[in-house]
Design a protein around this motif. Structure first.
Motif, PDB file in Angstrom:
ATOM      1  N   ALA A 197     106.278 -15.190  18.659  1.00 12.06           N
ATOM      2  CA  ALA A 197     104.895 -15.472  18.259  1.00 12.06           C
ATOM      3  C   ALA A 197     103.912 -14.442  18.796  1.00 12.06           C
ATOM      4  O   ALA A 197     102.749 -14.430  18.392  1.00 12.06           O
ATOM      5  CB  ALA A 197     104.490 -16.865  18.728  1.00 12.06           C
ATOM      6  N   VAL A 198     104.372 -13.575  19.692  1.00 13.41           N
ATOM      7  CA  VAL A 198     103.508 -12.532  20.260  1.00 13.41           C
ATOM      8  C   VAL A 198     103.967 -11.169  19.759  1.00 13.41           C
ATOM      9  O   VAL A 198     105.152 -10.830  19.849  1.00 13.41           O
ATOM     10  CB  VAL A 198     103.524 -12.565  21.798  1.00 13.41           C
ATOM     11  N   LEU A 199     103.023 -10.402  19.215  1.00 14.65           N
ATOM     12  CA  LEU A 199     103.308  -9.047  18.750  1.00 14.65           C
ATOM     13  C   LEU A 199     102.734  -8.026  19.725  1.00 14.65           C
ATOM     14  O   LEU A 199     101.654  -8.221  20.280  1.00 14.65           O
ATOM     15  CB  LEU A 199     102.704  -8.805  17.362  1.00 14.65           C
ATOM     16  N   HIS A 200     103.468  -6.970  19.906  1.00 10.41           N
ATOM     17  CA  HIS A 200     102.987  -5.822  20.685  1.00 10.41           C
ATOM     18  C   HIS A 200     102.510  -4.769  19.688  1.00 10.41           C
ATOM     19  O   HIS A 200     103.259  -4.380  18.797  1.00 10.41           O
ATOM     20  CB  HIS A 200     104.111  -5.268  21.555  1.00 10.41           C
ATOM     21  N   LYS A 250      94.831  -9.127  23.577  1.00 11.41           N
ATOM     22  CA  LYS A 250      94.831  -8.486  24.893  1.00 11.41           C
ATOM     23  C   LYS A 250      95.062  -6.996  24.735  1.00 11.41           C
ATOM     24  O   LYS A 250      95.950  -6.570  24.004  1.00 11.41           O
ATOM     25  CB  LYS A 250      95.936  -9.074  25.774  1.00 11.41           C
ATOM     26  N   VAL A 251      94.238  -6.195  25.416  1.00 12.27           N
ATOM     27  CA  VAL A 251      94.370  -4.739  25.371  1.00 12.27           C
ATOM     28  C   VAL A 251      94.900  -4.260  26.712  1.00 12.27           C
ATOM     29  O   VAL A 251      94.435  -4.702  27.775  1.00 12.27           O
ATOM     30  CB  VAL A 251      93.016  -4.065  25.068  1.00 12.27           C
ATOM     31  N   LEU A 307      99.085  -9.338  20.581  1.00 13.63           N
ATOM     32  CA  LEU A 307      98.457 -10.286  19.661  1.00 13.63           C
ATOM     33  C   LEU A 307      99.298 -11.547  19.646  1.00 13.63           C
ATOM     34  O   LEU A 307     100.494 -11.495  19.347  1.00 13.63           O
ATOM     35  CB  LEU A 307      98.366  -9.701  18.248  1.00 13.63           C
ATOM     36  N   GLU A 308      98.690 -12.677  19.971  1.00 14.33           N
ATOM     37  CA  GLU A 308      99.425 -13.939  19.937  1.00 14.33           C
ATOM     38  C   GLU A 308      99.011 -14.757  18.718  1.00 14.33           C
ATOM     39  O   GLU A 308      97.820 -14.918  18.438  1.00 14.33           O
ATOM     40  CB  GLU A 308      99.178 -14.758  21.203  1.00 14.33           C
ATOM     41  N   CYS A 333     105.645  -4.516  16.943  1.00 11.53           N
ATOM     42  CA  CYS A 333     106.993  -4.998  17.240  1.00 11.53           C
ATOM     43  C   CYS A 333     106.869  -6.339  17.955  1.00 11.53           C
ATOM     44  O   CYS A 333     105.759  -6.713  18.390  1.00 11.53           O
ATOM     45  CB  CYS A 333     107.780  -4.003  18.079  1.00 11.53           C
ATOM     46  N   PHE A 334     107.959  -7.059  18.041  1.00  6.23           N
ATOM     47  CA  PHE A 334     107.919  -8.343  18.724  1.00  6.23           C
ATOM     48  C   PHE A 334     107.900  -8.116  20.231  1.00  6.23           C
ATOM     49  O   PHE A 334     108.627  -7.279  20.755  1.00  6.23           O
ATOM     50  CB  PHE A 334     109.127  -9.196  18.321  1.00  6.23           C
ATOM     51  N   SER A 335     107.068  -8.878  20.905  1.00  8.77           N
ATOM     52  CA  SER A 335     106.885  -8.692  22.351  1.00  8.77           C
ATOM     53  C   SER A 335     107.872  -9.519  23.141  1.00  8.77           C
ATOM     54  O   SER A 335     108.396 -10.533  22.673  1.00  8.77           O
ATOM     55  CB  SER A 335     105.454  -9.086  22.735  1.00  8.77           C
ATOM     56  N   THR A 336     108.119  -9.080  24.377  1.00  6.94           N
ATOM     57  CA  THR A 336     108.943  -9.845  25.303  1.00  6.94           C
ATOM     58  C   THR A 336     108.143 -10.993  25.931  1.00  6.94           C
ATOM     59  O   THR A 336     108.733 -11.888  26.536  1.00  6.94           O
ATOM     60  CB  THR A 336     109.478  -8.947  26.418  1.00  6.94           C
ATOM     61  N   SER A 337     106.810 -10.960  25.792  1.00  4.18           N
ATOM     62  CA  SER A 337     105.979 -12.020  26.336  1.00  4.18           C
ATOM     63  C   SER A 337     106.007 -13.244  25.431  1.00  4.18           C
ATOM     64  O   SER A 337     105.954 -13.128  24.215  1.00  4.18           O
ATOM     65  CB  SER A 337     104.527 -11.546  26.474  1.00  4.18           C
ATOM     66  N   SER A 338     106.084 -14.428  26.019  1.00  2.00           N
ATOM     67  CA  SER A 338     106.130 -15.653  25.244  1.00  2.00           C
ATOM     68  C   SER A 338     104.720 -16.140  24.881  1.00  2.00           C
ATOM     69  O   SER A 338     104.538 -16.839  23.894  1.00  2.00           O
ATOM     70  CB  SER A 338     106.867 -16.748  26.010  1.00  2.00           C
TER      71      SER A 338
END
Length: 378
Positions: free
Chosen positions: A290-293, A322-323, A337-338, A371-376
């Motif tokens: 659900a979070v994109l980098h 978040k920047v 981006l969440e 890309c898909f982020s490692t952050s949840s």
């Protein structure tokens, strides 16, 4: 730039000797492994006199999880030109010299190995069979894979080998069905599949509506795409991604899609492929989230501009922004981006990945990369 040696190595983060052999040997014949302690447990794996094996191993395994959600591999090229193994034990092993035993195998072990006995126990033409873990990243849900995989000690240098083809599939082409008839095209398929390997060609099948063939750089990229994209929902349609029987994508029966774009597109020369550049080691193989980098955005990019971009392209808007703090010399912007759900993030990435943003006074546009982020969550 890789330094040239007579032999090539990979530095692999892991903690289980048998697992290293099981993971690395299908890519190319593993000659020697040495495990050592330095900022945790690390290991060096030696391949024969071939740079291609090391490159393929780094491309296929870097950032991948040995088991679902854990044991993430970080792979780099090592400096030594040869591993020096004086004895075969729990910290080093020379597969070309099985007689270097200095004590009875298994003596002193208090716990059972994850994958059973080491494959070198049966050095010779009758190598023992190893059980492939049910949650292995090499197992595809779209087809049956033999539960027992044979690992000969000396694989031929041809690629793919018999063992690797039985393990990973024998085609670098993926077949994707369940595509939205009006919202999916070649570029959007590329935007999604490029996260798991280089995309060479994409072709929609005229005889099977909602189905496309995706030719990727190698079989490992197809395996990663099947692992992470099979079963996801894009524009309300559930994708079915599997290994195709086709060995290549041929530009025949080209027609016009619903959005007036071509049913066939060649991406082999695009600079947006992420696994062939000097920075390919930075790619993180990550399942949809659900979070994109985002990165490579213009330094003046704002939250309002990104929200406007989502609105203009009819994709879900993100709920948190978040920047990352950029260096003074940095010419681009990156951040997170969440979205409300994983499905919304997938749709936004499919449409906006590689969108070009033009800035007044600057001739070349900024290609926004996602890309898909490692952050949840943020």
């Amino acid at each position: 730039m890789l330094k040239s040696y007579y032999r090539y190595f990979l530095l692999v983060l892991s903690k289980q000797f048998d697992v290293l052999y099981t993971v690395c040997n299908p890519v190319g014949n593993v000659l020697r492994i040495v495990i050592f302690k330095r900022n945790g447990i690390q290991a060096m794996v030696e391949y024969p006199d071939s740079l291609s094996d090391a490159q393929k191993a780094k491309l296929a395994l870097n950032g991948a999880d040995i088991y679902s959600g854990c044991c993430t591999l970080k792979i780099e090229y090592a400096r030594p030109n040869r591993l020096n193994v004086v004895r075969n034990d729990n910290t080093s092993w020379d597969y070309t010299k099985p007689f270097l035993l200095h004590r009875e195998r298994g003596k002193g072990r208090q716990r059972q190995a994850i994958l059973g006995e080491h494959p070198s126990n049966g050095y010779g033409p009758h190598c023992p069979l190893l059980t492939l873990p049910t949650n292995s990243r090499y197992r595809r849900s779209s087809e049956q894979v033999q539960d027992m995989i044979s690992y000969p000690p000396l694989l031929p240098k041809t690629f793919p080998s018999t063992s690797s083809s039985s393990l990973l599939g024998s085609s670098s082409v993926a077949m994707v069905s369940g595509l939205h008839p009006s919202k999916m095209n070649c570029s959007r398929i590329f935007n999604l599949f490029c996260l798991y390997g280089n995309v060479e060609k994409v072709k929609f099948m005229k005889s099977v509506p909602g189905t496309a063939l995706v030719e990727m750089g190698d079989e490992y990229a197809v395996d990663r795409a099947v692992t992470h994209l099979n079963g996801i929902k894009v524009f309300g349609k559930k994708l079915n991604v599997c290994v195709s029987k086709q060995q290549a994508v041929i530009p025949s029966q080209v027609f016009e899609l619903a959005d007036c774009s071509s049913s066939y597109q060649d991406f082999s020369l695009t600079r947006n492929n992420r696994f062939s550049s000097a920075h390919s080691s930075r790619n993180i193989i990550q399942p949809p989230a659900a979070v994109l980098h985002f990165y490579n955005g213009p330094p003046t990019l704002t939250q309002h501009q990104l929200l406007k971009l989502c609105s203009e392209h009819n994709v879900p808007s993100f709920i948190k922004f978040k920047v990352f703090d950029a260096k003074p010399s940095s010419k681009t912007l990156s951040g997170l981006l969440e979205f409300d759900s994983k499905t919304e993030a997938i749709e936004a990435l499919t449409v906006l990945n590689h969108h070009q943003i033009r800035i007044p006074g600057i001739s070349n546009p900024f290609t926004l990369k996602l890309c898909f982020s490692t952050s949840s969550h943020l």
